[in-house]
Design a protein around this motif. Structure first.
Motif, PDB file in Angstrom:
ATOM      1  N   LYS A 191       3.299  14.390  22.408  1.00 42.08           N
ATOM      2  CA  LYS A 191       2.477  13.951  23.550  1.00 42.08           C
ATOM      3  C   LYS A 191       3.069  14.389  24.885  1.00 42.08           C
ATOM      4  N   THR A 192       4.384  14.593  24.945  1.00 43.67           N
ATOM      5  CA  THR A 192       5.006  14.965  26.226  1.00 43.67           C
ATOM      6  C   THR A 192       4.726  16.425  26.581  1.00 43.67           C
ATOM      7  N   GLY A 193       4.322  17.225  25.610  1.00 46.18           N
ATOM      8  CA  GLY A 193       4.080  18.646  25.877  1.00 46.18           C
ATOM      9  C   GLY A 193       5.369  19.471  25.896  1.00 46.18           C
ATOM     10  N   ALA A 194       6.504  18.835  25.590  1.00 41.10           N
ATOM     11  CA  ALA A 194       7.779  19.570  25.595  1.00 41.10           C
ATOM     12  C   ALA A 194       7.795  20.598  24.458  1.00 41.10           C
ATOM     13  N   ARG A 195       8.407  21.736  24.706  1.00 38.42           N
ATOM     14  CA  ARG A 195       8.513  22.795  23.684  1.00 38.42           C
ATOM     15  C   ARG A 195       9.997  23.158  23.500  1.00 38.42           C
ATOM     16  N   PHE A 196      10.375  23.334  22.263  1.00 37.28           N
ATOM     17  CA  PHE A 196      11.788  23.574  21.958  1.00 37.28           C
ATOM     18  C   PHE A 196      11.988  24.954  21.341  1.00 37.28           C
ATOM     19  N   ASN A 197      13.174  25.493  21.553  1.00 37.98           N
ATOM     20  CA  ASN A 197      13.544  26.763  20.913  1.00 37.98           C
ATOM     21  C   ASN A 197      14.030  26.523  19.491  1.00 37.98           C
ATOM     22  N   LEU A 198      14.616  25.336  19.288  1.00 37.54           N
ATOM     23  CA  LEU A 198      15.134  24.991  17.960  1.00 37.54           C
ATOM     24  C   LEU A 198      14.947  23.490  17.731  1.00 37.54           C
ATOM     25  N   ILE A 199      14.330  23.172  16.603  1.00 36.32           N
ATOM     26  CA  ILE A 199      14.263  21.772  16.146  1.00 36.32           C
ATOM     27  C   ILE A 199      15.006  21.725  14.819  1.00 36.32           C
ATOM     28  N   LEU A 200      15.943  20.801  14.707  1.00 35.93           N
ATOM     29  CA  LEU A 200      16.702  20.716  13.456  1.00 35.93           C
ATOM     30  C   LEU A 200      16.740  19.279  12.966  1.00 35.93           C
ATOM     31  N   SER A 201      16.928  19.128  11.675  1.00 37.35           N
ATOM     32  CA  SER A 201      16.965  17.779  11.118  1.00 37.35           C
ATOM     33  C   SER A 201      17.592  17.747   9.729  1.00 37.35           C
ATOM     34  N   ASN A 202      18.307  16.662   9.499  1.00 38.46           N
ATOM     35  CA  ASN A 202      18.726  16.305   8.143  1.00 38.46           C
ATOM     36  C   ASN A 202      17.974  15.010   7.819  1.00 38.46           C
ATOM     37  N   PRO A 203      16.710  15.142   7.430  1.00 39.45           N
ATOM     38  CA  PRO A 203      15.898  13.927   7.252  1.00 39.45           C
ATOM     39  C   PRO A 203      16.183  13.283   5.904  1.00 39.45           C
ATOM     40  N   PRO A 204      15.664  12.074   5.686  1.00 40.30           N
ATOM     41  CA  PRO A 204      15.813  11.469   4.355  1.00 40.30           C
ATOM     42  C   PRO A 204      15.074  12.330   3.331  1.00 40.30           C
ATOM     43  N   TYR A 205      15.724  12.663   2.230  1.00 47.57           N
ATOM     44  CA  TYR A 205      15.036  13.497   1.238  1.00 47.57           C
ATOM     45  C   TYR A 205      15.305  13.089  -0.208  1.00 47.57           C
ATOM     46  N   THR A 243       4.321  19.076  11.662  1.00 52.86           N
ATOM     47  CA  THR A 243       4.143  18.786  13.091  1.00 52.86           C
ATOM     48  C   THR A 243       5.007  19.646  14.018  1.00 52.86           C
ATOM     49  N   ALA A 244       6.084  20.238  13.504  1.00 51.31           N
ATOM     50  CA  ALA A 244       7.002  20.982  14.378  1.00 51.31           C
ATOM     51  C   ALA A 244       6.337  22.146  15.132  1.00 51.31           C
ATOM     52  N   PRO A 245       5.379  22.865  14.519  1.00 50.17           N
ATOM     53  CA  PRO A 245       4.806  23.988  15.270  1.00 50.17           C
ATOM     54  C   PRO A 245       4.216  23.568  16.626  1.00 50.17           C
ATOM     55  N   ASP A 246       3.741  22.322  16.731  1.00 51.48           N
ATOM     56  CA  ASP A 246       3.190  21.847  18.006  1.00 51.48           C
ATOM     57  C   ASP A 246       4.267  21.683  19.077  1.00 51.48           C
ATOM     58  N   CYS A 247       5.504  21.625  18.663  1.00 49.01           N
ATOM     59  CA  CYS A 247       6.587  21.326  19.609  1.00 49.01           C
ATOM     60  C   CYS A 247       7.591  22.478  19.721  1.00 49.01           C
ATOM     61  N   LEU A 248       7.282  23.608  19.091  1.00 53.54           N
ATOM     62  CA  LEU A 248       8.176  24.779  19.167  1.00 53.54           C
ATOM     63  C   LEU A 248       7.549  25.849  20.061  1.00 53.54           C
ATOM     64  N   VAL A 249       8.377  26.614  20.745  1.00 51.72           N
ATOM     65  CA  VAL A 249       7.874  27.803  21.447  1.00 51.72           C
ATOM     66  C   VAL A 249       7.529  28.848  20.373  1.00 51.72           C
ATOM     67  N   PRO A 250       6.632  29.790  20.658  1.00 50.81           N
ATOM     68  CA  PRO A 250       6.391  30.863  19.694  1.00 50.81           C
ATOM     69  C   PRO A 250       7.710  31.591  19.404  1.00 50.81           C
ATOM     70  N   GLY A 251       7.999  31.810  18.143  1.00 47.95           N
ATOM     71  CA  GLY A 251       9.275  32.444  17.784  1.00 47.95           C
ATOM     72  C   GLY A 251      10.432  31.449  17.698  1.00 47.95           C
TER      73      GLY A 251
END
Ligand code: GLN
Length: 299
Positions: A191-205, A243-251
């Motif tokens: 919702k903030t419109g922020a875009r990231f170059n890298l999103i990383l996570s060690n989520p529960p799996y 959901t990550a593509p909505d918050c990543l810059v292209p590339g």
């Protein structure tokens, strides 16, 4: 066989107490009995581990013995050493840990290494925006920031108690510029419109039905919220991939730690999503596919 009760029946030096405790742990199937005895004894005595070796003949006081005995009992109840001492080393840094956070695992250093590679490939002149989801103790982002301080770091967790630990670790390592915030994966970030170059996570799996079968150190003591990947273990991974593509810059890159044997299912999920143009699986030092690196399509 002696029990912790009999520990007070004789006079003890550091050396004979270490020997006794090692045997005691061994007979109770505690991993790494000697090193566990050393870590707990140095914690009880507020000494560095090496100092035990320099003071082998030092007699123990009754109150020291009492403190140590309580630590032995906790370990015998299968509490992990890291929760007993309140610290764990990760990326050669000491991190504070409580039962509100997962204990950082050695294999998660792979996430740090791969992130650093991505960052160095992407870094031209500008600082990158980097977001970690489900930061827990903050170990991964603090390790990254201490290696590459010029980037902008953001790290979220749904647990405010975990965030308190992460913030303490940021301060302890002088990484006060990291922006820690409470969030449920990417819902509020989007919702903030922020875009990231890298999103990383060690989520529960971990698949939910398998949690109770994990070693007692994990299932009795670690936060299930940080382990529980829903029915098949893929619930959180899938949500982040979606959901990550909505918050990543292209590339931009999404980097995930994944569980043993999850590679093929992840590849299928990514294939259906269709908005990543590169997918790479990276093995950890045990030869297990541990990281999944995805690039958001440029076009
Ligand atoms: N690697 C952890 C374990 O095996 C699980 C961490 C996670 O679910 N992200 O216990």
């Amino acid at each position: 066989m002696k029990t912790p009760q009999t520990i007070s029946d004789r006079s003890w030096t550091i050396l004979n107490l270490l020997k006794w405790t090692t045997t005691y742990f061994k007979t109770h199937a505690i991993d790494n009995p000697r090193s566990t005895a050393e870590v707990l004894l140095s914690h009880a005595l507020r000494l560095q581990r090496i100092d035990l070796y320099l003071q082998f003949d030092r007699p123990m006081h009754a109150d020291e013995l009492k403190i140590f005995k309580a630590l032995i009992k906790r370990r015998l109840a299968r509490e992990p050493v890291a929760y007993i001492t309140g610290t764990r080393e990760f990326w050669s840094l000491d991190f504070q840990v409580t039962r509100d956070v997962l204990i950082p695992r050695p294999e998660t250093e792979c996430l740090v290494e791969t992130s650093l590679e991505i960052m160095s490939d992407q870094a031209d002149a500008c600082a990158l925006n980097i977001l970690e989801l489900g930061t827990g103790s903050g170990a991964v982002t603090v390790a990254l920031a201490s290696q590459q301080s010029r980037h902008h770091y953001f790290a979220s967790d749904i647990s405010v108690k975990a965030l308190a630990v992460a913030r303490m670790n940021g301060i302890a390592h002088e990484q006060t510029a990291i922006h820690f915030f409470a969030a449920d994966w990417l819902s509020s970030v989007k919702k903030t419109g922020a875009r990231f170059n890298l999103i990383l996570s060690n989520p529960p799996y971990i698949p939910r039905p398998e949690i109770s079968g994990l070693q007692p150190e994990i299932h009795r003591y670690e936060p299930h919220q940080a382990l529980d990947g829903k029915t098949d273990g893929l619930g959180c991974l899938q949500e982040i991939i979606d959901t990550a593509p909505d918050c990543l810059v292209p590339g931009g890159f999404l980097l995930l730690e994944i569980g043993y044997g999850q590679k093929d299912q992840i590849a299928k999920i990514v294939g259906h999503k269709g908005c990543y143009d590169q997918i790479t699986f990276i093995k950890d030092y045990s030869g297990i596919h541990r990281n999944d690196r995805l690039r958001k399509a440029v076009g």
